[in-house]
Design a protein around this motif. Structure first.
Motif, PDB file in Angstrom:
ATOM      1  N   GLY A  11       0.893  -1.158  -0.025  1.00  0.00           N
ATOM      2  CA  GLY A  11       0.188  -0.080   0.048  1.00  0.00           C
ATOM      3  C   GLY A  11       0.811   1.178   0.031  1.00  0.00           C
ATOM      4  N   ILE A  12       0.271   2.437  -0.317  1.00  0.00           N
ATOM      5  CA  ILE A  12       0.956   3.630  -0.568  1.00  0.00           C
ATOM      6  C   ILE A  12      -0.025   4.852  -0.229  1.00  0.00           C
ATOM      7  N   GLU A  13       0.492   5.825   0.400  1.00  0.00           N
ATOM      8  CA  GLU A  13      -0.168   6.969   0.712  1.00  0.00           C
ATOM      9  C   GLU A  13       0.648   8.158   0.536  1.00  0.00           C
ATOM     10  N   ILE A  14       0.491   9.075   0.058  1.00  0.00           N
ATOM     11  CA  ILE A  14       1.305  10.317  -0.311  1.00  0.00           C
ATOM     12  C   ILE A  14       0.835  11.456   0.696  1.00  0.00           C
ATOM     13  N   LEU A  15       1.653  12.323   1.288  1.00  0.00           N
ATOM     14  CA  LEU A  15       1.280  13.273   2.043  1.00  0.00           C
ATOM     15  C   LEU A  15       2.359  14.499   1.803  1.00  0.00           C
ATOM     16  N   GLN A  16       1.836  15.422   1.006  1.00  0.00           N
ATOM     17  CA  GLN A  16       2.851  16.499   0.838  1.00  0.00           C
ATOM     18  C   GLN A  16       4.177  15.972   0.331  1.00  0.00           C
ATOM     19  N   ASP A  17       5.308  16.036   1.118  1.00  0.00           N
ATOM     20  CA  ASP A  17       6.500  15.637   0.885  1.00  0.00           C
ATOM     21  C   ASP A  17       6.995  14.331   1.315  1.00  0.00           C
ATOM     22  N   LYS A  18       6.243  13.296   1.935  1.00  0.00           N
ATOM     23  CA  LYS A  18       6.237  12.139   2.541  1.00  0.00           C
ATOM     24  C   LYS A  18       5.589  11.167   1.679  1.00  0.00           C
ATOM     25  N   VAL A  19       6.155  10.137   1.416  1.00  0.00           N
ATOM     26  CA  VAL A  19       5.456   8.812   0.788  1.00  0.00           C
ATOM     27  C   VAL A  19       5.613   7.787   2.024  1.00  0.00           C
ATOM     28  N   TYR A  20       4.384   7.168   2.216  1.00  0.00           N
ATOM     29  CA  TYR A  20       4.606   5.812   3.133  1.00  0.00           C
ATOM     30  C   TYR A  20       4.139   4.758   2.367  1.00  0.00           C
ATOM     31  N   ALA A  21       4.724   3.582   2.814  1.00  0.00           N
ATOM     32  CA  ALA A  21       4.461   2.422   1.867  1.00  0.00           C
ATOM     33  C   ALA A  21       4.599   1.192   2.530  1.00  0.00           C
ATOM     34  N   THR A  22       3.422   0.469   2.787  1.00  0.00           N
ATOM     35  CA  THR A  22       3.622  -0.849   3.582  1.00  0.00           C
ATOM     36  C   THR A  22       4.484  -1.894   3.035  1.00  0.00           C
ATOM     37  N   ASN A  23       4.919  -2.736   3.763  1.00  0.00           N
ATOM     38  CA  ASN A  23       5.904  -3.763   3.325  1.00  0.00           C
ATOM     39  C   ASN A  23       5.373  -4.845   4.156  1.00  0.00           C
ATOM     40  N   TRP A  24       4.661  -5.891   3.288  1.00  0.00           N
ATOM     41  CA  TRP A  24       4.287  -7.261   3.664  1.00  0.00           C
ATOM     42  C   TRP A  24       5.075  -7.911   4.599  1.00  0.00           C
ATOM     43  N   ALA A  25       6.380  -7.969   3.995  1.00  0.00           N
ATOM     44  CA  ALA A  25       7.293  -8.894   4.567  1.00  0.00           C
ATOM     45  C   ALA A  25       8.203  -7.994   5.580  1.00  0.00           C
ATOM     46  N   GLY A  26       7.846  -6.959   5.800  1.00  0.00           N
ATOM     47  CA  GLY A  26       8.761  -6.158   6.940  1.00  0.00           C
ATOM     48  C   GLY A  26       9.893  -5.581   6.187  1.00  0.00           C
ATOM     49  N   PRO A  27      10.905  -4.915   6.900  1.00  0.00           N
ATOM     50  CA  PRO A  27      12.039  -4.292   6.436  1.00  0.00           C
ATOM     51  C   PRO A  27      13.201  -5.345   6.019  1.00  0.00           C
ATOM     52  N   VAL A  28      13.973  -4.825   4.834  1.00  0.00           N
ATOM     53  CA  VAL A  28      14.897  -5.675   4.358  1.00  0.00           C
ATOM     54  C   VAL A  28      15.937  -6.176   5.648  1.00  0.00           C
ATOM     55  N   PRO A  29      16.257  -7.227   5.673  1.00  0.00           N
ATOM     56  CA  PRO A  29      17.101  -7.763   6.812  1.00  0.00           C
ATOM     57  C   PRO A  29      18.369  -7.288   6.872  1.00  0.00           C
ATOM     58  N   ASP A  30      18.886  -7.054   8.082  1.00  0.00           N
ATOM     59  CA  ASP A  30      20.455  -6.515   8.074  1.00  0.00           C
ATOM     60  C   ASP A  30      21.058  -7.807   8.985  1.00  0.00           C
ATOM     61  N   ALA A  31      21.885  -8.397   7.796  1.00  0.00           N
ATOM     62  CA  ALA A  31      22.612  -9.708   8.395  1.00  0.00           C
ATOM     63  C   ALA A  31      23.472  -9.500   9.731  1.00  0.00           C
ATOM     64  N   ALA A  32      23.777  -8.314   9.995  1.00  0.00           N
ATOM     65  CA  ALA A  32      24.650  -7.969  11.275  1.00  0.00           C
ATOM     66  C   ALA A  32      23.669  -8.311  12.505  1.00  0.00           C
ATOM     67  N   ASP A  33      22.536  -8.186  12.550  1.00  0.00           N
ATOM     68  CA  ASP A  33      21.603  -8.277  13.847  1.00  0.00           C
ATOM     69  C   ASP A  33      21.283  -9.846  14.123  1.00  0.00           C
ATOM     70  N   GLY A  34      21.466 -10.759  13.504  1.00  0.00           N
ATOM     71  CA  GLY A  34      21.495 -12.063  13.738  1.00  0.00           C
ATOM     72  C   GLY A  34      20.240 -12.730  13.911  1.00  0.00           C
ATOM     73  N   LEU A  35      19.074 -11.986  13.360  1.00  0.00           N
ATOM     74  CA  LEU A  35      17.891 -12.789  13.548  1.00  0.00           C
ATOM     75  C   LEU A  35      17.528 -13.433  12.275  1.00  0.00           C
ATOM     76  N   GLU A  36      16.692 -14.373  12.732  1.00  0.00           N
ATOM     77  CA  GLU A  36      16.448 -15.575  11.561  1.00  0.00           C
ATOM     78  C   GLU A  36      15.925 -14.835  10.237  1.00  0.00           C
ATOM     79  N   THR A  37      16.293 -15.359   9.101  1.00  0.00           N
ATOM     80  CA  THR A  37      15.720 -14.753   8.028  1.00  0.00           C
ATOM     81  C   THR A  37      15.588 -16.011   6.860  1.00  0.00           C
TER      82      THR A  37
END
Length: 144
Positions: A11-37
């Motif tokens: 999904g997307i919503e645009i408010l003036q200078d901001k764009v909000y986009a939902t991510n079904w699968a969350g943020p892109v993983p950071d390999a350094a955080d050690g969480l399961e991917t």
């Protein structure tokens, strides 16, 4: 190589200078955080190691003029539809696999409330209402 900031945007919503986009699968993983991917069709995603289901959801905030990511906002699981109120003070995000709505303040770009919308008593462990749409009346009353 392009840097990926969203996993399965929906999904997307645009408010003036901001764009909000939902991510079904969350943020892109950071390999350094050690969480399961695990690998998914769109790259990698954080998962619950017991179930294999997605374990995070997020909204990516982008600068509308540059397209640059300003922030990742953690929300519930499987965020899909989003909608701003008539006064453009809040963004409401439907989290299908959490059976709730995250309320984002557009000044702070932080979640300030979570509204339960499941059909079942909150004292039970049932889930499955899976809300996936929003509507709002002109006076700002939220409807599912």
């Amino acid at each position: 190589m392009a840097i990926q900031y969203r996993v399965a945007p929906y999904g997307i919503e645009i408010l003036q200078d901001k764009v909000y986009a939902t991510n079904w699968a969350g943020p892109v993983p950071d390999a350094a955080d050690g969480l399961e991917t695990a690998g998914i069709p769109w790259g990698q995603a954080y998962i619950d190691p017991k179930t294999g289901a997605m374990s995070q959801g997020s909204v990516t905030l982008l600068d509308a003029s540059t397209g640059m990511v300003k922030k990742q906002i953690p929300v519930g699981l499987h965020p899909n539809a989003l909608l701003s109120d008539p006064d453009k003070n809040y963004i409401y995000v439907v989290n299908g696999n959490s059976d709730n709505i995250s309320v984002i303040d557009v000044i702070t770009d932080e979640v300030i409330d979570t509204i339960a919308v499941g059909l079942f008593d909150t004292h039970r462990v049932y889930i499955g209402s899976t809300p996936n749409a929003l509507a709002m009346t002109e006076d700002g009353k939220l409807c599912l």
